[in-house]
Design a protein around this motif. Sequence first.
Motif, PDB file in Angstrom:
ATOM      1  N   MET A 116       0.827  -1.199   0.000  1.00  0.00           N
ATOM      2  CA  MET A 116       0.000   0.000   0.000  1.00  0.00           C
ATOM      3  C   MET A 116       0.867   1.257   0.000  1.00  0.00           C
ATOM      4  O   MET A 116       0.557   2.233  -0.694  1.00  0.00           O
ATOM      5  CB  MET A 116      -0.929  -0.004   1.213  1.00  0.00           C
ATOM      6  N   ALA A 117       1.965   1.248   0.768  1.00  0.00           N
ATOM      7  CA  ALA A 117       2.869   2.403   0.790  1.00  0.00           C
ATOM      8  C   ALA A 117       3.485   2.629  -0.582  1.00  0.00           C
ATOM      9  O   ALA A 117       3.650   3.776  -1.024  1.00  0.00           O
ATOM     10  CB  ALA A 117       3.959   2.203   1.841  1.00  0.00           C
ATOM     11  N   ARG A 118       3.808   1.546  -1.286  1.00  0.00           N
ATOM     12  CA  ARG A 118       4.346   1.686  -2.646  1.00  0.00           C
ATOM     13  C   ARG A 118       3.301   2.276  -3.580  1.00  0.00           C
ATOM     14  O   ARG A 118       3.600   3.136  -4.409  1.00  0.00           O
ATOM     15  CB  ARG A 118       4.820   0.335  -3.184  1.00  0.00           C
ATOM     16  N   ALA A 119       2.059   1.792  -3.446  1.00  0.00           N
ATOM     17  CA  ALA A 119       0.983   2.279  -4.321  1.00  0.00           C
ATOM     18  C   ALA A 119       0.630   3.729  -4.020  1.00  0.00           C
ATOM     19  O   ALA A 119       0.331   4.506  -4.929  1.00  0.00           O
ATOM     20  CB  ALA A 119      -0.258   1.393  -4.161  1.00  0.00           C
ATOM     21  N   LEU A 120       0.675   4.109  -2.751  1.00  0.00           N
ATOM     22  CA  LEU A 120       0.240   5.440  -2.340  1.00  0.00           C
ATOM     23  C   LEU A 120       1.337   6.484  -2.508  1.00  0.00           C
ATOM     24  O   LEU A 120       1.087   7.596  -2.979  1.00  0.00           O
ATOM     25  CB  LEU A 120      -0.224   5.410  -0.881  1.00  0.00           C
ATOM     26  N   HIS A 121       2.562   6.124  -2.133  1.00  0.00           N
ATOM     27  CA  HIS A 121       3.647   7.100  -2.084  1.00  0.00           C
ATOM     28  C   HIS A 121       4.769   6.837  -3.084  1.00  0.00           C
ATOM     29  O   HIS A 121       5.713   7.628  -3.168  1.00  0.00           O
ATOM     30  CB  HIS A 121       4.247   7.142  -0.669  1.00  0.00           C
ATOM     31  N   GLY A 122       4.689   5.746  -3.816  1.00  0.00           N
ATOM     32  CA  GLY A 122       5.707   5.462  -4.818  1.00  0.00           C
ATOM     33  C   GLY A 122       7.054   5.089  -4.248  1.00  0.00           C
ATOM     34  O   GLY A 122       8.083   5.236  -4.915  1.00  0.00           O
ATOM     35  N   ILE A 123       7.089   4.594  -2.994  1.00  0.00           N
ATOM     36  CA  ILE A 123       8.356   4.190  -2.367  1.00  0.00           C
ATOM     37  C   ILE A 123       8.709   2.784  -2.843  1.00  0.00           C
ATOM     38  O   ILE A 123       7.912   1.853  -2.701  1.00  0.00           O
ATOM     39  CB  ILE A 123       8.239   4.215  -0.831  1.00  0.00           C
ATOM     40  N   GLU A 124       9.906   2.597  -3.380  1.00  0.00           N
ATOM     41  CA  GLU A 124      10.281   1.311  -3.958  1.00  0.00           C
ATOM     42  C   GLU A 124      10.331   0.210  -2.899  1.00  0.00           C
ATOM     43  O   GLU A 124       9.801  -0.886  -3.091  1.00  0.00           O
ATOM     44  CB  GLU A 124      11.632   1.410  -4.656  1.00  0.00           C
ATOM     45  N   ARG A 125      10.968   0.495  -1.755  1.00  0.00           N
ATOM     46  CA  ARG A 125      11.036  -0.482  -0.660  1.00  0.00           C
ATOM     47  C   ARG A 125      10.748   0.239   0.655  1.00  0.00           C
ATOM     48  O   ARG A 125      11.670   0.728   1.327  1.00  0.00           O
ATOM     49  CB  ARG A 125      12.405  -1.178  -0.615  1.00  0.00           C
ATOM     50  N   PRO A 126       9.497   0.335   1.050  1.00  0.00           N
ATOM     51  CA  PRO A 126       9.145   1.046   2.278  1.00  0.00           C
ATOM     52  C   PRO A 126       9.751   0.389   3.511  1.00  0.00           C
ATOM     53  O   PRO A 126       9.941  -0.839   3.556  1.00  0.00           O
ATOM     54  CB  PRO A 126       7.611   0.947   2.313  1.00  0.00           C
ATOM     55  N   THR A 127      10.049   1.191   4.524  1.00  0.00           N
ATOM     56  CA  THR A 127      10.519   0.656   5.800  1.00  0.00           C
ATOM     57  C   THR A 127       9.309   0.249   6.641  1.00  0.00           C
ATOM     58  O   THR A 127       8.291   0.936   6.674  1.00  0.00           O
ATOM     59  CB  THR A 127      11.347   1.689   6.566  1.00  0.00           C
ATOM     60  N   VAL A 128       9.448  -0.894   7.325  1.00  0.00           N
ATOM     61  CA  VAL A 128       8.354  -1.460   8.105  1.00  0.00           C
ATOM     62  C   VAL A 128       8.815  -1.675   9.538  1.00  0.00           C
ATOM     63  O   VAL A 128       9.912  -2.205   9.773  1.00  0.00           O
ATOM     64  CB  VAL A 128       7.877  -2.801   7.510  1.00  0.00           C
ATOM     65  N   GLY A 129       7.984  -1.274  10.507  1.00  0.00           N
ATOM     66  CA  GLY A 129       8.277  -1.510  11.913  1.00  0.00           C
ATOM     67  C   GLY A 129       7.114  -2.191  12.602  1.00  0.00           C
ATOM     68  O   GLY A 129       5.949  -1.958  12.261  1.00  0.00           O
ATOM     69  N   LEU A 130       7.420  -3.039  13.574  1.00  0.00           N
ATOM     70  CA  LEU A 130       6.385  -3.683  14.388  1.00  0.00           C
ATOM     71  C   LEU A 130       6.166  -2.862  15.646  1.00  0.00           C
ATOM     72  O   LEU A 130       7.122  -2.559  16.371  1.00  0.00           O
ATOM     73  CB  LEU A 130       6.817  -5.101  14.776  1.00  0.00           C
TER      74      LEU A 130
END
Length: 356
Positions: free
Chosen positions: A170-184
């Motif tokens: 979703m972050a890629r689709a919304l913001h165009g970030i190739e590899r979004p950072t993910v945190g738990l």
Amino acid sequence: MDLKSGVTISLDVMGGDHGPSVVLPGANIALQRHPGLRFVLYGQEDEVRPVLDTLPQLKAASSFHHCEMSIRMDEKPSQALRQGRYKSSMWRAIEAVKTGESDVAVSAGNTGALMAMAKFCLRTMANIERPAIAAIWPTIRGESVVLDVGATIGADAQQLIDFSMMGAAMARALHGIERPTVGLLNIGVEEVKGQDDVREAGRLLKETELPGLIYHGFVEGDDLGKGTVDVVVTEGYTGNIALKTAEGTAKQIAGYLRAAMTRTWMARAGYFLAKGAFDRLRDKMDPRKVNGGVFLGLNGIVIKSHGGTDAEGMAAAIDLAYAMAVNGLREKIEQDLRIFYLRVSEEAAAGMPESK
């Protein structure tokens, strides 16, 4: 549906606290922003037609289908599914996604009923046990994606990993970030802290190179507003409390500011001199700007708008639906899941002893 010819959105016009009087003007605002939009409207004719007739541009860009009933905001999900299947405006809007008549469904209706109907009608994607609701979260850095904010209570380690991949897509689709950072989301950043499922998910995310994301590690509650990561992953109980707390805090701060700016004539003069800055702050804190939760993990895209929003908030939810369709959210999720589970099956096969 061929997105080159435009995006079609199916609307549950009866959904929310205000029904057609808010949903249709909101759609009209979104149409001005995206002239190529088409709408498939579902609702009760005696309530929809009088409002639709006052919006000629929207009427020209829409097809309308009468429905026998609408789902009440206080209706139990099981009852809504049993009585409203096939004949309610909510069901018909979701079904339009299944049949390909629309690209995305949007409803401001009962959240539990919408999730139950969406899951029953669209089914979950392969290898996904539970869907999630993802919200856009304003931060100091911009916007983050947070999930799950209320679809399901509790999540095991594998479900948290699935949420991570879906949120990153979703972050890629919304913001165009190739590899979004993910945190738990956790009670501390140390690896020894937190519930077993969260720690296990953290270990697996750290050890596995997942497609389309970079695992950051554990994040805490204050990291939500900082925008430390592009995607924050948690289970629905914690996520929903965090969301409601943030919404309440924003209203509290706005109330403090209004009171402070009107307390004395000097304060009112100061407000007048700094009005531009205060207007920007109000715009940044306006929950209508980020209205819309995305149901992830289903074979189709469904957007849940806040039930009490106004036309501008409904337009924001439709804007989000448009962005998810144009940028191929469903395809991105399917691709990431396919790569991950293919890798898992290959590793499992490689680790099996040879048969004699």
